[in-house]
Write an enzyme that holds these catalytic residues in place. Structure first.
Site, mmCIF file in Angstrom:
data_model
loop_
_atom_site.group_PDB
_atom_site.id
_atom_site.type_symbol
_atom_site.label_atom_id
_atom_site.label_comp_id
_atom_site.label_asym_id
_atom_site.label_seq_id
_atom_site.Cartn_x
_atom_site.Cartn_y
_atom_site.Cartn_z
ATOM 1 N N GLU A 134 -3.974 -15.993 -18.264
ATOM 2 C CA GLU A 134 -2.950 -15.931 -17.220
ATOM 3 C C GLU A 134 -2.131 -17.212 -17.080
ATOM 4 O O GLU A 134 -1.160 -17.232 -16.322
ATOM 5 C CB GLU A 134 -3.599 -15.623 -15.869
ATOM 6 C CG GLU A 134 -4.381 -14.330 -15.826
ATOM 7 C CD GLU A 134 -5.127 -14.170 -14.527
ATOM 8 O OE1 GLU A 134 -4.577 -13.568 -13.591
ATOM 9 O OE2 GLU A 134 -6.279 -14.659 -14.451
ATOM 10 N N HIS A 184 0.819 -1.204 0.000
ATOM 11 C CA HIS A 184 0.000 0.000 0.000
ATOM 12 C C HIS A 184 0.853 1.255 0.000
ATOM 13 O O HIS A 184 0.523 2.250 -0.657
ATOM 14 C CB HIS A 184 -0.923 -0.002 1.218
ATOM 15 C CG HIS A 184 -2.121 -0.874 1.035
ATOM 16 N ND1 HIS A 184 -2.851 -1.373 2.082
ATOM 17 C CD2 HIS A 184 -2.725 -1.342 -0.089
ATOM 18 C CE1 HIS A 184 -3.839 -2.105 1.623
ATOM 19 N NE2 HIS A 184 -3.787 -2.097 0.311
ATOM 20 N N CYS A 236 -2.812 -6.194 -19.222
ATOM 21 C CA CYS A 236 -3.011 -5.464 -17.974
ATOM 22 C C CYS A 236 -1.970 -5.772 -16.901
ATOM 23 O O CYS A 236 -2.096 -5.315 -15.769
ATOM 24 C CB CYS A 236 -4.400 -5.728 -17.412
ATOM 25 S SG CYS A 236 -4.693 -7.443 -16.939
ATOM 26 N N ASN A 280 1.662 -10.861 -15.425
ATOM 27 C CA ASN A 280 2.360 -11.244 -14.189
ATOM 28 C C ASN A 280 2.225 -12.744 -13.934
ATOM 29 O O ASN A 280 3.214 -13.454 -13.725
ATOM 30 C CB ASN A 280 1.811 -10.456 -13.000
ATOM 31 C CG ASN A 280 2.017 -8.969 -13.151
ATOM 32 O OD1 ASN A 280 2.697 -8.517 -14.061
ATOM 33 N ND2 ASN A 280 1.436 -8.195 -12.270
ATOM 34 N N ASP A 281 0.990 -13.231 -13.937
ATOM 35 C CA ASP A 281 0.771 -14.658 -13.691
ATOM 36 C C ASP A 281 1.167 -15.502 -14.889
ATOM 37 O O ASP A 281 1.675 -16.611 -14.732
ATOM 38 C CB ASP A 281 -0.691 -14.919 -13.330
ATOM 39 C CG ASP A 281 -0.950 -14.770 -11.840
ATOM 40 O OD1 ASP A 281 -0.042 -15.065 -11.050
ATOM 41 O OD2 ASP A 281 -2.064 -14.351 -11.467
ATOM 42 N N ARG A 327 -9.716 -4.567 -9.582
ATOM 43 C CA ARG A 327 -9.419 -5.763 -8.785
ATOM 44 C C ARG A 327 -10.408 -5.852 -7.622
ATOM 45 O O ARG A 327 -10.155 -5.355 -6.527
ATOM 46 C CB ARG A 327 -7.982 -5.692 -8.261
ATOM 47 C CG ARG A 327 -6.911 -5.685 -9.348
ATOM 48 C CD ARG A 327 -5.541 -5.704 -8.708
ATOM 49 N NE ARG A 327 -4.458 -5.789 -9.676
ATOM 50 C CZ ARG A 327 -3.728 -4.755 -10.081
ATOM 51 N NH1 ARG A 327 -3.961 -3.553 -9.583
ATOM 52 N NH2 ARG A 327 -2.765 -4.915 -10.951
ATOM 53 N N ARG A 349 -13.128 -7.277 -12.605
ATOM 54 C CA ARG A 349 -12.723 -8.684 -12.517
ATOM 55 C C ARG A 349 -13.420 -9.326 -11.332
ATOM 56 O O ARG A 349 -13.399 -8.789 -10.218
ATOM 57 C CB ARG A 349 -11.206 -8.796 -12.360
ATOM 58 C CG ARG A 349 -10.719 -10.238 -12.328
ATOM 59 C CD ARG A 349 -9.205 -10.305 -12.352
ATOM 60 N NE ARG A 349 -8.595 -9.803 -11.118
ATOM 61 C CZ ARG A 349 -7.280 -9.647 -10.937
ATOM 62 N NH1 ARG A 349 -6.447 -9.945 -11.911
ATOM 63 N NH2 ARG A 349 -6.799 -9.195 -9.797
#
Length: 588
Positions: free
Chosen positions: A444, A198, A515, A467-468, A305, A345
């Site tokens: 992904e 954060h 993304c 990323n994944d 998200r 999502r």
């Protein structure tokens, strides 16, 4: 004169900051541990209750006193910290520890926090794993209330008397960051944390250079040391020589000039030199983030998200947000976007992430367990509640529905069945919604790439989560220090999968966006354009850098060069070719 040295960390918010170190000690690490006598237990319980009340009041006061120019994320994160205080595993278990073990309040609190923090270490998703920092930040605030310690910020004593400062802290909370918004605070250096913490989100939102991940070396920085925070390279230089200082001041001035030039692009259309329109979208975690998205003139939200709404205060999900709570969050995002599309999502969470505290099942391999779409399909009540909330929000603007971690057409069929069931329920209740809402899927995992023919025939759009996709394709956890150096978005297998996805989507006549982190890396923008990507979704703070690359690109020149790159098999060759591509096209 002190000898200069450098520390390596994780660059979480780019730029260069120069100033004196303002070191904040970690109160939690300095607390006393002792046993409370039997007759003093209830007094100790009362002391902790008083501290909790004090922190609740402090957070409420800080939230109402937020300046108008504060990042939207900051208010939302402070609300999360306030909600953490209400969780049973946080607000009740420490009291049980005091009564059963006779630990003093600080010891009891940290015992419970350590137990909960350990659960986060096994979470596969790096974004959710770093939510552990929220627990530690709230605990730090409570301990300060217990011990009477306050974070005192330096006070400017007059024009020209206050030097620029760099905040150095073991763990800076979003609420604490409010105290460091004056112009003389130029950067942040932190022990734990990474790109998804954060504090990193706030640092990027405020455009403040920050380097995190210095847990082991942070004690080497002393109060008032001169620091250079090179957040482009992830390096902190302590007590630099005059020559190094002058070099960095020159580099810093150049960056500031470049930022001023970038700001002029805000209102410009995102169009390549050959006239191709490129959509620039933004990723968000909170509805309030949409204000920053609009300010940066993004074309919409490419990834909301939603799992953050489900994050339980302690790190479990013992209380899911109900339909009205979710609907209001989605409706707020849609309203703030003022007609621009919002892609939501569905819950990307599961056994490997944050299950209800009542869930006791042990997962042997969390990253490959019951997560994302698998979790939703086996929890119909949870899934239908979210689908109804998303559909209701679609009555207020353009909403798209995105399914995560899809691997097979049967999963899409089941999800579409649930969507139809949710629509039927809403019709019976008299709720309005977009009857033709678009449904897409995240690409992904390699299986999704190989199964594209069966997916594209069932869906309206695709979104590549790099990323994944990279993590699963290369079997590498990018936040694992033992193998993170092997995580490479330019691996030939990764580039091949990106091209396959674009080609299959093109044949099916459906749009495809990207993304993941690759989308926000402006040094890869031309590569992605050459691969056929026409929609990018990223952190709002990166939009202008990517837009600049797009404005300087000509697809007629890029495409054949990228085609040649795809024929290369050695990673070093690919990296050099991509670097040349980035540099050459800058002169067009």
């Amino acid at each position: 004169m002190k000898s200069p040295f450098s520390l390596s960390g994780i660059a979480v918010s780019q730029g260069i900051a120069i100033g004196r170190a303002y070191v904040i000690t970690n109160t939690a690490m300095e607390t006393l541990h002792y046993l409370v006598p039997e007759e003093g237990i209830e007094a100790e319980v009362g002391r902790l209750e008083t501290a909790l009340t004090s922190v609740r009041e402090e957070l409420a006061l800080l939230r109402t006193a937020l300046p108008e120019d504060a990042p939207a994320e900051l208010g939302a994160l402070m609300e999360v910290h306030a909600m953490i205080l209400t969780d049973e595993m946080f607000s009740k278990e420490p009291f049980n520890i005091i009564r059963s073990r006779r630990y003093n309040a600080e010891w009891a609190l940290m015992t419970q926090i350590e137990e909960m923090s350990a659960k986060f270490d096994s979470i596969a998703d790096p974004y959710l794993r770093e939510r552990k920092a929220d627990l530690e930040q709230v605990a730090e605030r409570i301990i300060k209330a217990l011990t009477g310690v306050k974070v005192e910020k330096p006070v400017s004593v007059g024009s020209g008397d206050q030097v620029d400062l760099i905040v150095v802290a073991y763990n800076v909370s979003p609420a604490d960051m409010l105290q460091f918004r004056e112009p003389f605070f130029k950067g942040f250096v932190s022990g734990p944390g990474g790109q998804n913490s954060h504090a990193a989100i706030i640092a990027r939102g405020t455009d403040v250079p920050a380097v995190f991940g210095l847990s082991e070396t942070l004690p080497l920085i002393r109060q008032n040391d001169w620091l250079i925070v090179d957040a482009d390279m992830g390096v902190v230089i302590v007590n630099p020589t005059p020559l190094i200082l002058e070099q960095y001041r020159t580099k810093q001035a150049g960056q500031q000039k470049a930022k001023r030039r970038l700001s002029r692009l805000r209102k410009m259309a995102s169009v390549t030199l050959d006239g191709t329109i490129i959509e620039l979208l933004a990723n968000i975690e909170f509805p309030e983030d949409c204000r920053t998205v609009v300010d940066n003139n993004a074309d919409g939200v490419g990834l909301f998200r939603s799992e953050f709404l489900f994050m339980e205060r302690s790190g479990g999900i013992s209380r899911f947000p109900d339909e009205e709570e979710q609907f209001e969050a989605y409706r707020q995002a849609v309203a703030l976007m003022e007609g621009r599309p919002v892609t939501i999502r569905t819950l990307d969470i599961g056994a490997d992430k944050l299950l209800p505290s009542s869930e006791k099942t042990r997962i042997l391999n969390p990253a490959l367990g019951r997560r994302a779409i698998r979790y939703c399909l086996t929890e119909p009540d949870v899934f239908l509640t979210q689908l109804r909330a998303i559909l209701r929000a679609s009555a207020f603007g353009t909403v798209k529905l995105l399914l995560p971690m899809v691997t097979h057409g049967s999963e899409v069929d089941q999800a579409l069945g649930f969507i139809e069931e949710a629509k039927t329920q809403l019709r019976s209740q008299g709720h309005l919604f977009d009857e033709s809402i678009q449904v897409g899927a995240m690409i992904e995992v390699p299986a999704a790439v190989l199964a594209l023919p069966m997916l594209t025939s069932r869906l309206d759009f695709l979104s590549i989560g790099t990323n994944d996709l990279i993590q699963y394709a290369l079997a590498i956890d990018r936040v694992d220090p033992e193998v993170a150096h092997l995580y490479n978005p330019l691996h030939p297998a990764v580039l091949t999968m990106l091209r396959m996805t674009v080609d299959y989507a093109g044949k099916a006549g459906i749009p495809v966006s990207i993304c993941g982190e690759m989308a926000s890396d402006h040094q890869l923008t031309r590569l992605l354009l050459g691969l056929g990507i026409r929609q990018f979704s990223m952190h709002p703070g990166q939009l202008l850098k990517v837009k600049q690359e797009i404005l300087l690109s000509d697809l007629a020149i890029l495409t054949p060069k990228v085609d040649r790159i795809l024929t290369l098999s050695e990673e070093k060759e690919i990296e050099m070719a991509v670097q040349d591509l980035h540099q050459e096209e800058m002169s067009i």
